[in-house]
Design a protein around this motif. Structure first.
Motif, mmCIF file in Angstrom:
data_model
loop_
_atom_site.group_PDB
_atom_site.id
_atom_site.type_symbol
_atom_site.label_atom_id
_atom_site.label_comp_id
_atom_site.label_asym_id
_atom_site.label_seq_id
_atom_site.Cartn_x
_atom_site.Cartn_y
_atom_site.Cartn_z
ATOM 1 N N MET A 175 1.052 -1.065 -0.031
ATOM 2 C CA MET A 175 -0.227 -0.013 -0.033
ATOM 3 C C MET A 175 0.924 1.330 0.029
ATOM 4 N N SER A 192 -3.619 4.494 2.123
ATOM 5 C CA SER A 192 -4.001 3.969 3.609
ATOM 6 C C SER A 192 -4.564 4.935 4.361
ATOM 7 N N PHE A 249 -0.259 5.506 8.082
ATOM 8 C CA PHE A 249 0.898 4.992 7.445
ATOM 9 C C PHE A 249 2.014 5.500 8.214
ATOM 10 N N ILE A 291 0.983 -0.147 8.862
ATOM 11 C CA ILE A 291 -0.300 0.591 8.177
ATOM 12 C C ILE A 291 -1.491 -0.225 8.801
ATOM 13 N N HIS A 333 -5.411 -0.078 7.753
ATOM 14 C CA HIS A 333 -6.340 0.359 6.491
ATOM 15 C C HIS A 333 -7.628 -0.498 6.818
#
Length: 175
Positions: A47, A52, A55, A66, A68
């Motif tokens: 990603m 995201s 991050f 991350i 998400h």
């Protein structure tokens, strides 16, 4: 001998990820692996920061952590992957270097161009204390605590501000 040790150290870490990712890629039907516990994880495409929700990058610029949706991901940074590729290309021509080049060469980004993803529902707690970001799974096992790359324990290498922001966002998602 120092060059050999440096190369060996870097590639021993890569072998962990290569083994993890290659194993999962070869088993495309069952894209899950085990990390430090009985926790199931998945391999998914890397990603970018813009894709995201949260991050963060460690201070050594080796790994990204991350958040998400309902997933927590860890991946190598683009800078770190480029450094590895450049080191492989720039090494003096030796038998060992030739073997390494033939093993990973230009395919290193393809092989490592993934993230390890864990469901947020498998995480019990996320905290930051004494300079360490700690992620505890539902079986009370710490995740990624033993992940060391180039002498840096990844979970101890995030800035305090980033780690606290990550914890605050993760806490909102935990059940």
């Amino acid at each position: 001998m120092k060059k050999f040790n440096l190369i060996f150290k870097r590639f021993s870490v890569l072998l962990f990820f290569v083994g993890t990712l290659a194993g999962a890629n070869n088993l495309a039907k069952a894209q899950s692996i085990s990390i430090e516990s009985d926790l199931n994880s998945e391999i998914q495409p890397r990603m970018t920061k813009s894709q995201s929700e949260v991050f963060i990058t460690n201070k050594e610029k080796i790994a990204n952590l991350i958040l998400h949706g309902d997933r927590l991901l860890i991946q190598f940074t683009d800078d770190y992957l480029e450094n590895i590729e450049n080191e492989i290309k720039d090494k003096e021509e030796t038998v060992f270097a030739d073997v390494i080049k033939s093993m990973v060469g230009s395919g290193i980004r393809t092989l490592l161009d993934n993230a390890i993803s864990i469901s947020i529902y498998d995480i019990k707690e996320v905290s930051y204390s004494d300079g360490t970001l700690e992620i505890i799974d539902i079986d009370n096992n710490a995740i990624f605590n033993d992940l060391e790359i180039n002498g840096t324990y990844i979970m101890q290498d995030f800035s305090r501000r980033d780690a606290r922001r990550f914890v605050a966002e993760a806490e909102k998602r935990l059940i």
